[in-house]
Scaffold this active site. Sequence first.
Site, short mmCIF file in Angstrom:
data_model
loop_
_atom_site.label_atom_id
_atom_site.label_comp_id
_atom_site.label_asym_id
_atom_site.label_seq_id
_atom_site.Cartn_x
_atom_site.Cartn_y
_atom_site.Cartn_z
N HIS A 18 -10.81 62.97 31.15
CA HIS A 18 -11.50 63.71 30.09
C HIS A 18 -10.61 64.83 29.55
CE1 HIS A 18 -15.79 62.25 30.78
NE2 HIS A 18 -15.09 61.64 31.70
N ASP A 115 -18.57 67.84 26.71
CA ASP A 115 -19.16 66.55 27.05
C ASP A 115 -20.17 66.68 28.20
OD1 ASP A 115 -17.12 67.01 28.90
OD2 ASP A 115 -16.08 65.13 28.55
N VAL A 337 2.28 58.61 37.83
CA VAL A 337 3.44 58.19 37.04
C VAL A 337 3.28 58.63 35.59
CG1 VAL A 337 3.90 56.20 38.52
CG2 VAL A 337 2.45 55.92 36.49
N GLN A 339 2.76 57.55 32.56
CA GLN A 339 2.33 56.29 31.96
C GLN A 339 2.76 56.14 30.51
OE1 GLN A 339 -1.49 54.41 33.00
NE2 GLN A 339 -2.08 54.77 30.87
N HIS A 354 -7.01 49.05 33.78
CA HIS A 354 -8.42 49.12 34.19
C HIS A 354 -9.34 49.39 33.01
CE1 HIS A 354 -7.35 53.24 33.66
NE2 HIS A 354 -8.44 53.73 34.18
N SER A 359 -6.03 55.02 28.55
CA SER A 359 -4.98 54.02 28.73
C SER A 359 -4.94 53.05 27.56
CB SER A 359 -5.20 53.26 30.04
OG SER A 359 -4.99 54.10 31.15
N GLY A 377 -18.34 51.10 34.77
CA GLY A 377 -18.75 51.98 33.69
C GLY A 377 -18.30 51.53 32.32
N ASP A 378 -17.82 52.49 31.54
CA ASP A 378 -17.42 52.21 30.16
C ASP A 378 -16.25 51.24 30.08
OD1 ASP A 378 -15.87 54.58 31.17
OD2 ASP A 378 -14.83 54.31 29.27
N GLN A 379 -15.50 51.10 31.18
CA GLN A 379 -14.37 50.16 31.18
C GLN A 379 -14.84 48.74 30.89
OE1 GLN A 379 -12.75 50.71 35.09
NE2 GLN A 379 -12.41 52.89 34.79
#
Length: 439
Positions: A18, A115, A337, A339, A354, A359, A377-379
């Site tokens: 977040h 949020d 890392v 990313q 994921h 990402s 969840g939202d993934q």
Amino acid sequence: MTDRTLHILVYPWFAFGHLTPFLHMSNKLADRGHKISFLLPKKAILKLESFNLHPCLITFIPITVPHVDGLPPGTETTADVPFQLQHLLVTAMDLTEPVVEAHLLDLKPDLVFSDFACWLPTLARKMDVKSVQYCIVSSATVGYLLRRESEIHDKRLIEADLKQPPPGFPPSSIRLHAHETRGLAAVHVSPSGSGMSFMERQLSSLEKCDAISFKTCVEMEGSYCNYVESAFGKPVILAGPVVPEPPNSTLEEQFAKMLEKFQDGTLVFCAFGSECVLQKDQFQGHRSSLLLGLELTGIPFLAALKPPVGVETVESALPEGFGKRIQGRGFVYGGWVQQQLILKHPSVGCFVTHCGSGSLSEVMINKCQIVLLPNFGDQLINARLMGGDLKVGVEVENDEETGLFTRDGVYRAVKAVMDDDSEVGKEVRSNHTKWRDSF
């Protein structure tokens, strides 16, 4: 208001998933000359400093996270505690209300972005400050999962609701499996600080704010945004995709040397974020192992994964004989890392993700192809959007009832997107290129 410089107070939930997108959004606002006062835990400042592209306009204001019984001493973010204790961290965030109120009185901002702090819109309204619920999840996620008609304390009714889209929901590729509805229903009624359930907190935030904002655009999620606007009866403001700028840092030498050994577009990068933890069987099991699936492809790979549940280090969880078999072409790393910088590297041709929203934002602006392996969840909604609606990636198949994926499923998904000549590979590559150019 768009013709003048604004002062905006930002207060996101204490999770890097977040904090980081809120900072990306703050950078975009600062690009336009707006001033940002960014409230966040003290230790988080050290990790985010390099991502602050406008230190003259974006001021980090440290927040002391109060101790709550049951939390380990020094807990500041969700990275410090297991998932089952995170509701206590929400309680700690709620205890910062007096401090946040003092900052509001002192700073007198024009707008507040938040949020999880469901009490902040009420505080802002008392001071005649407009509040925006800035959602880091997709509008499809909010529209599909947060339903007013559900009995928010009855897990069985929520599970039944989630099997079908809500009334009036736009036509889409979003369908949830049996194991997914069970898991989501459990999360909805789970504690979320100060005696509230997760669903109560989210609905309270959405109902009390003056406007809802998503980091998307009409072309990608317009129908879902319209649905949310109608369902909650308030303006929905689109920030655009909020493509993150590269951090003010260079790739660490150990990764730079490792990646430069491989030709352009030939390496698979797998990363599941700072909080996604796989079960031990998903990590090293004979059939369901993610690592064995990557090995099976025969393609070089770098996997950045947290140790599985019940295991202290990644190295101790590797399948038997795995290290020797993949020596020189496979690398497993258990720490944090860079990313964004790894995704930009020319050698990376595929990203196994994921499906966290951050990402996905990062990979959409890069050339590597996308394999979708959502966890919770939202993934789950994100994976159906990316793989179904937009067709920019391939989701790994899993079992309808258990949710288990197989090493063969990982193999097939990676090979599909990496094969330039397959119909699936051509389709996702073409669609991804279109959206990358648009962004």
